[in-house]
Design a protein around this motif. Structure first.
Motif, PDB file in Angstrom:
ATOM      1  N   SER A  15       0.846  -1.189   0.000  1.00 23.91           N
ATOM      2  CA  SER A  15       0.000   0.000   0.000  1.00 23.91           C
ATOM      3  C   SER A  15       0.885   1.244   0.000  1.00 23.91           C
ATOM      4  O   SER A  15       2.059   1.191   0.354  1.00 23.91           O
ATOM      5  N   ALA A  16       0.286   2.355  -0.368  1.00 26.77           N
ATOM      6  CA  ALA A  16       0.984   3.648  -0.376  1.00 26.77           C
ATOM      7  C   ALA A  16       2.324   3.560  -1.103  1.00 26.77           C
ATOM      8  O   ALA A  16       3.369   3.957  -0.588  1.00 26.77           O
ATOM      9  N   ARG A  17       2.290   3.024  -2.303  1.00 30.21           N
ATOM     10  CA  ARG A  17       3.516   2.946  -3.102  1.00 30.21           C
ATOM     11  C   ARG A  17       4.132   4.328  -3.266  1.00 30.21           C
ATOM     12  O   ARG A  17       3.440   5.300  -3.549  1.00 30.21           O
ATOM     13  N   SER A  18       5.442   4.391  -3.181  1.00 31.93           N
ATOM     14  CA  SER A  18       6.116   5.679  -3.364  1.00 31.93           C
ATOM     15  C   SER A  18       6.682   5.831  -4.770  1.00 31.93           C
ATOM     16  O   SER A  18       6.871   6.945  -5.258  1.00 31.93           O
ATOM     17  N   TRP A  19       6.965   4.695  -5.450  1.00 27.16           N
ATOM     18  CA  TRP A  19       7.668   4.790  -6.729  1.00 27.16           C
ATOM     19  C   TRP A  19       6.885   5.509  -7.830  1.00 27.16           C
ATOM     20  O   TRP A  19       7.511   6.164  -8.692  1.00 27.16           O
ATOM     21  N   PRO A  20       5.511   5.446  -7.872  1.00 23.84           N
ATOM     22  CA  PRO A  20       4.837   6.151  -8.972  1.00 23.84           C
ATOM     23  C   PRO A  20       5.071   7.660  -8.967  1.00 23.84           C
ATOM     24  O   PRO A  20       4.974   8.309 -10.021  1.00 23.84           O
ATOM     25  N   ASP A  21       5.377   8.219  -7.814  1.00 24.03           N
ATOM     26  CA  ASP A  21       5.607   9.662  -7.736  1.00 24.03           C
ATOM     27  C   ASP A  21       7.088  10.026  -7.777  1.00 24.03           C
ATOM     28  O   ASP A  21       7.435  11.210  -7.723  1.00 24.03           O
ATOM     29  N   ALA A  22       7.946   9.030  -7.845  1.00 25.75           N
ATOM     30  CA  ALA A  22       9.385   9.299  -7.812  1.00 25.75           C
ATOM     31  C   ALA A  22       9.902   9.702  -9.188  1.00 25.75           C
ATOM     32  O   ALA A  22       9.308   9.379 -10.221  1.00 25.75           O
ATOM     33  N   ARG A  23      11.006  10.414  -9.191  1.00 26.62           N
ATOM     34  CA  ARG A  23      11.699  10.765 -10.427  1.00 26.62           C
ATOM     35  C   ARG A  23      13.166  10.377 -10.277  1.00 26.62           C
ATOM     36  O   ARG A  23      13.734  10.467  -9.187  1.00 26.62           O
ATOM     37  N   ILE A  24      13.768   9.950 -11.366  1.00 24.55           N
ATOM     38  CA  ILE A  24      15.193   9.626 -11.341  1.00 24.55           C
ATOM     39  C   ILE A  24      15.955  10.920 -11.626  1.00 24.55           C
ATOM     40  O   ILE A  24      15.836  11.499 -12.711  1.00 24.55           O
ATOM     41  N   THR A  25      16.724  11.377 -10.637  1.00 22.84           N
ATOM     42  CA  THR A  25      17.432  12.645 -10.771  1.00 22.84           C
ATOM     43  C   THR A  25      18.947  12.475 -10.865  1.00 22.84           C
ATOM     44  O   THR A  25      19.665  13.451 -11.080  1.00 22.84           O
ATOM     45  N   SER A  26      19.421  11.263 -10.687  1.00 17.13           N
ATOM     46  CA  SER A  26      20.856  10.990 -10.837  1.00 17.13           C
ATOM     47  C   SER A  26      21.025   9.564 -11.342  1.00 17.13           C
ATOM     48  O   SER A  26      20.135   8.716 -11.172  1.00 17.13           O
ATOM     49  N   ALA A  27      22.152   9.295 -11.949  1.00 19.83           N
ATOM     50  CA  ALA A  27      22.394   7.973 -12.521  1.00 19.83           C
ATOM     51  C   ALA A  27      22.613   6.944 -11.424  1.00 19.83           C
ATOM     52  O   ALA A  27      23.239   7.237 -10.393  1.00 19.83           O
ATOM     53  N   PRO A  28      22.110   5.717 -11.619  1.00 22.23           N
ATOM     54  CA  PRO A  28      22.450   4.643 -10.688  1.00 22.23           C
ATOM     55  C   PRO A  28      23.895   4.212 -10.908  1.00 22.23           C
ATOM     56  O   PRO A  28      24.539   4.635 -11.870  1.00 22.23           O
ATOM     57  N   ALA A  29      24.414   3.392 -10.017  1.00 25.95           N
ATOM     58  CA  ALA A  29      25.699   2.746 -10.285  1.00 25.95           C
ATOM     59  C   ALA A  29      25.468   1.725 -11.386  1.00 25.95           C
ATOM     60  O   ALA A  29      24.551   0.903 -11.301  1.00 25.95           O
ATOM     61  N   TRP A  30      26.285   1.785 -12.433  1.00 27.53           N
ATOM     62  CA  TRP A  30      26.139   0.870 -13.564  1.00 27.53           C
ATOM     63  C   TRP A  30      27.152  -0.262 -13.444  1.00 27.53           C
ATOM     64  O   TRP A  30      28.294  -0.040 -13.075  1.00 27.53           O
ATOM     65  N   CYS A  31      26.739  -1.457 -13.801  1.00 24.74           N
ATOM     66  CA  CYS A  31      27.673  -2.583 -13.914  1.00 24.74           C
ATOM     67  C   CYS A  31      27.429  -3.263 -15.253  1.00 24.74           C
ATOM     68  O   CYS A  31      26.325  -3.755 -15.523  1.00 24.74           O
ATOM     69  N   SER A  32      28.456  -3.267 -16.085  1.00 26.10           N
ATOM     70  CA  SER A  32      28.361  -3.950 -17.376  1.00 26.10           C
ATOM     71  C   SER A  32      28.514  -5.456 -17.182  1.00 26.10           C
ATOM     72  O   SER A  32      29.417  -5.916 -16.486  1.00 26.10           O
ATOM     73  N   ILE A  33      27.641  -6.225 -17.832  1.00 26.30           N
ATOM     74  CA  ILE A  33      27.735  -7.687 -17.799  1.00 26.30           C
ATOM     75  C   ILE A  33      27.988  -8.246 -19.201  1.00 26.30           C
ATOM     76  O   ILE A  33      27.771  -9.425 -19.456  1.00 26.30           O
ATOM     77  N   ASP A  34      28.510  -7.383 -20.087  1.00 28.00           N
ATOM     78  CA  ASP A  34      28.791  -7.815 -21.466  1.00 28.00           C
ATOM     79  C   ASP A  34      29.762  -8.986 -21.518  1.00 28.00           C
ATOM     80  O   ASP A  34      29.610  -9.891 -22.351  1.00 28.00           O
ATOM     81  N   LEU A  35      30.770  -8.973 -20.663  1.00 25.36           N
ATOM     82  CA  LEU A  35      31.831  -9.974 -20.727  1.00 25.36           C
ATOM     83  C   LEU A  35      31.459 -11.278 -20.035  1.00 25.36           C
ATOM     84  O   LEU A  35      32.215 -12.247 -20.111  1.00 25.36           O
ATOM     85  N   ARG A  36      30.310 -11.302 -19.364  1.00 25.65           N
ATOM     86  CA  ARG A  36      29.887 -12.535 -18.701  1.00 25.65           C
ATOM     87  C   ARG A  36      28.518 -12.969 -19.219  1.00 25.65           C
ATOM     88  O   ARG A  36      28.418 -13.861 -20.053  1.00 25.65           O
ATOM     89  N   ASP A  37      27.467 -12.327 -18.795  1.00 22.31           N
ATOM     90  CA  ASP A  37      26.125 -12.735 -19.209  1.00 22.31           C
ATOM     91  C   ASP A  37      25.947 -12.562 -20.715  1.00 22.31           C
ATOM     92  O   ASP A  37      25.394 -13.422 -21.402  1.00 22.31           O
ATOM     93  N   GLY A  38      26.427 -11.429 -21.242  1.00 20.40           N
ATOM     94  CA  GLY A  38      26.350 -11.235 -22.689  1.00 20.40           C
ATOM     95  C   GLY A  38      27.177 -12.253 -23.443  1.00 20.40           C
ATOM     96  O   GLY A  38      26.729 -12.828 -24.434  1.00 20.40           O
ATOM     97  N   ASN A  39      28.388 -12.498 -22.955  1.00 16.55           N
ATOM     98  CA  ASN A  39      29.296 -13.411 -23.646  1.00 16.55           C
ATOM     99  C   ASN A  39      28.773 -14.842 -23.651  1.00 16.55           C
ATOM    100  O   ASN A  39      28.893 -15.557 -24.650  1.00 16.55           O
ATOM    101  N   GLN A  40      28.170 -15.286 -22.547  1.00 15.60           N
ATOM    102  CA  GLN A  40      27.738 -16.678 -22.468  1.00 15.60           C
ATOM    103  C   GLN A  40      26.547 -16.956 -23.377  1.00 15.60           C
ATOM    104  O   GLN A  40      26.229 -18.118 -23.655  1.00 15.60           O
ATOM    105  N   ALA A  41      25.900 -15.894 -23.877  1.00 21.25           N
ATOM    106  CA  ALA A  41      24.748 -16.063 -24.767  1.00 21.25           C
ATOM    107  C   ALA A  41      25.133 -16.055 -26.239  1.00 21.25           C
ATOM    108  O   ALA A  41      24.270 -16.223 -27.098  1.00 21.25           O
ATOM    109  N   LEU A  42      26.420 -15.862 -26.539  1.00 25.22           N
ATOM    110  CA  LEU A  42      26.846 -15.773 -27.935  1.00 25.22           C
ATOM    111  C   LEU A  42      27.015 -17.160 -28.551  1.00 25.22           C
ATOM    112  O   LEU A  42      27.544 -18.067 -27.895  1.00 25.22           O
ATOM    113  N   PRO A  43      26.612 -17.342 -29.801  1.00 24.88           N
ATOM    114  CA  PRO A  43      26.887 -18.620 -30.483  1.00 24.88           C
ATOM    115  C   PRO A  43      28.380 -18.937 -30.508  1.00 24.88           C
ATOM    116  O   PRO A  43      28.783 -20.091 -30.374  1.00 24.88           O
TER     117      PRO A  43
END
Length: 559
Positions: A18-46
């Motif tokens: 109840s009383a969710r807060s996220w619908p009224d929230a705005r993203i005002t700064s970038a989250p911490a990013w973590c690239s998974i290209d070399l693991r999750d992306g790589n393991q999906a390649l033919p």
């Protein structure tokens, strides 16, 4: 409605919140990013990346601005292990970048993982085990208590080995894999036990990564789950909440955006959404979505063409022409009204130098991702090759390779310039036929036979393919027999020796047209001559070898 039976599927459960807060929230700064290209992306390649390709991708990710990069699953294979060791031993990791390595919660895999990061200044050990109700039932045959014990024992060992790590700091990340298929109260119970086992505190935080390993709900329900989890997690200040969204429903970006609004502080994803099945979150799209809202994403995508080129080279995966912000056609309008509005919008913004970006149909300034304005004001000529390739693929199943697209594009553009109008798909294919498939001058293949003659079965490098062919030329018929290590090699050698043509095959591609048993094959080649000329050719046949030979002769005729 055919045989589709929707009653076999059940709706995903809603979250009691109840009383969710996220619908009224705005993203005002970038989250911490973590690239998974070399693991999750790589393991999906033919064809997974080798060490050299992974190094090239790592360099791209670092240049783009990623501070956290999951570099592999070092206990899974020698290539994965060797890559991590290469990064550390050759001191290729910048001081402000933290590598991340993945391991299952199994003792020998955890120990191998720590062996791989020996000497690392900063490393995140990412431990996971599946907690979903379905996998507990059909994969592991274990109850809630037994699965939680796997997570606890794995955490205990990671903590022990982290204490023995010399020369740097080991951070800890835990993922209850298949979080979207796990009961919320149980996911909370397991993660709380992991935090307690690690001894998490505000100064020694655990990264709790909550993955939609399979996207199973609308993004709003995923956001509800994240907010519920954040509200109910004991010792919340001792955890960094991370999300890792997959794209099975096509809403991975929306799910991640709403999750950040719901309390997540960190996001894992891959360039262009590469990953298993429908892929992972596309970090490029989410980051540039923030950018278009005036938020600095803290990642640099100002040279999108270079990023796309490296990505396609090392993954062997294409970037779709309609891919947000990056596809060849995203700044292209074929509609006359769209083109007119964009043109007038560009004129208006030039008159308002220095003001905010506001152009119809263009949510982002193409210059911000390294695209020229020329692609906007000369839409048809600038983007023709991409559009032509798209039509050839979607309408006729011909996947014209990237290196041939400019050549075909010029042929089509010549017709467009002469007619002064847009061509239909059928007309584009007609240009392709007349330019490549139906050429018979100055060379025409009258007869051709391919056979295999292996004089020494013990040798693998023997030229065992023999071609006998009759080629009509302006000087009469030329009949020859030649050997090679394959049909194309043998045919090229025959043309050189008996017809007097000097060239080499520089590029080659082939594929089936359609999926039926009687599907045709199409081949594409590009040849180069010693005097610097080049030409592309194509051939179609029920036999791929004959299609390849036709393609070579087509290119010779185009010289």
């Amino acid at each position: 409605m055919g045989n589709m039976d929707s009653s076999r599927y059940k709706p995903y459960p809603a979250v009691d919140i109840s009383a969710r807060s996220w619908p009224d929230a705005r993203i005002t700064s970038a989250p911490a990013w973590c690239s998974i290209d070399l693991r999750d992306g790589n393991q999906a390649l033919p064809v997974p990346m080798n060490v050299e390709e992974k190094l090239r991708m790592f360099e791209l990710l670092v240049d783009t601005g990623f501070k956290q990069v999951e570099v592999g699953f070092p206990s899974a294979s020698a290539v994965e292990f060797d890559f991590v060791r290469t990064l550390i031993e050759q001191d290729l990791i910048p001081e402000d970048v933290t590598i991340q390595v993945l391991t299952q919660a199994r003792e020998h895999l955890i120990r191998k993982t720590f062996e791989s990061i020996r000497g690392a200044r900063k490393a995140i050990v990412h431990l996971y085990n599946s907690t979903s109700a379905l996998q507990r039932e059909v994969v592991f045959g274990k109850d809630r208590h037994e699965v939680k014990e796997i997570a606890i024992r794995g955490t205990e060992l990671v903590r022990e080995l982290a204490g023995q790590h010399q020369g740097g700091t080991v951070y800890f990340q835990y993922s209850p894999e298949s979080f979207t298929g796990t009961e919320l109260d149980y996911a909370l119970d397991v993660c709380s036990a992991v935090m307690a086992t690690w001894g998490a505190s505000e100064s020694n935080k655990v990264i709790l990564n909550l993955p939609s390993t399979v996207e199973m709900s609308t993004p709003n329900i995923f956001a509800d789950r994240i907010e519920w989890f954040c509200r109910n997690l004991p010792n919340r200040d001792a955890a960094i909440i991370s999300v890792h969204t997959h794209n099975d429903r096509g809403t991975a970006v929306a799910s991640a955006e709403l999750a950040v609004m719901a309390g997540a502080e960190r996001v894992e994803g891959a360039l262009f959404g590469n990953g298993e099945r429908c892929g992972n979150l596309d970090i490029i799209t989410m980051a540039l979505n923030l950018f278009t809202q005036g938020v600095d994403p803290e990642l640099d995508f100002s040279n999108m063409a270079h990023i796309a080129d490296v990505y396609t080279d090392v993954t062997r995966m294409p970037v779709h022409p309609r891919h947000p912000y990056a596809g060849e056609l995203v700044f292209t309008a074929f509609s006359g009204s769209h083109q007119d509005a964009i043109n007038k919008g560009m004129q208006a913004i030039e008159a308002r130098a220095g003001s905010e970006w506001r152009v119809p149909y263009l949510p982002i300034d193409p210059m911000d991702v390294g695209c020229s304005y020329k692609a906007i004001v000369r839409i048809n000529s600038q983007s023709g090759k991409g559009g032509i390739a798209y039509v050839m693929d979607k309408e006729f199943g011909c996947q014209v390779p990237r290196w041939m697209q400019p050549d075909l594009g010029k042929s089509v553009q010549d017709v467009v310039d002469n007619t002064g109008r847009e061509l239909s798909p059928e007309e584009i294919y007609s240009v392709f036929e007349s330019s490549y498939l139906k050429l018979t001058r100055p060379y025409a293949l009258t007869k051709c036979q391919i056979r295999w003659e292996d004089e020494d079965p013990e040798r693998n490098d023997e030229e065992a393919t023999v071609i006998s062919a009759l080629v009509d030329t302006s000087q009469g018929g030329k009949e020859f027999t030649a050997r090679g290590n394959g049909p194309v090699d043998a045919f090229v050698k025959g043309l050189r020796e008996y017809v007097g043509l000097e060239f080499s095959v520089d590029e080659y591609a082939e594929h089936a047209i359609g999926h039926s048993a009687d599907a045709l094959a199409i081949a594409y080649v590009r040849i180069d001559t010693p005097d610097g000329r080049s030409a592309c050719g194509s051939g179609i046949d029920s036999n791929i070898s004959y299609a390849s030979i036709k393609a070579v002769l087509s290119a010779c005729n185009r010289l």
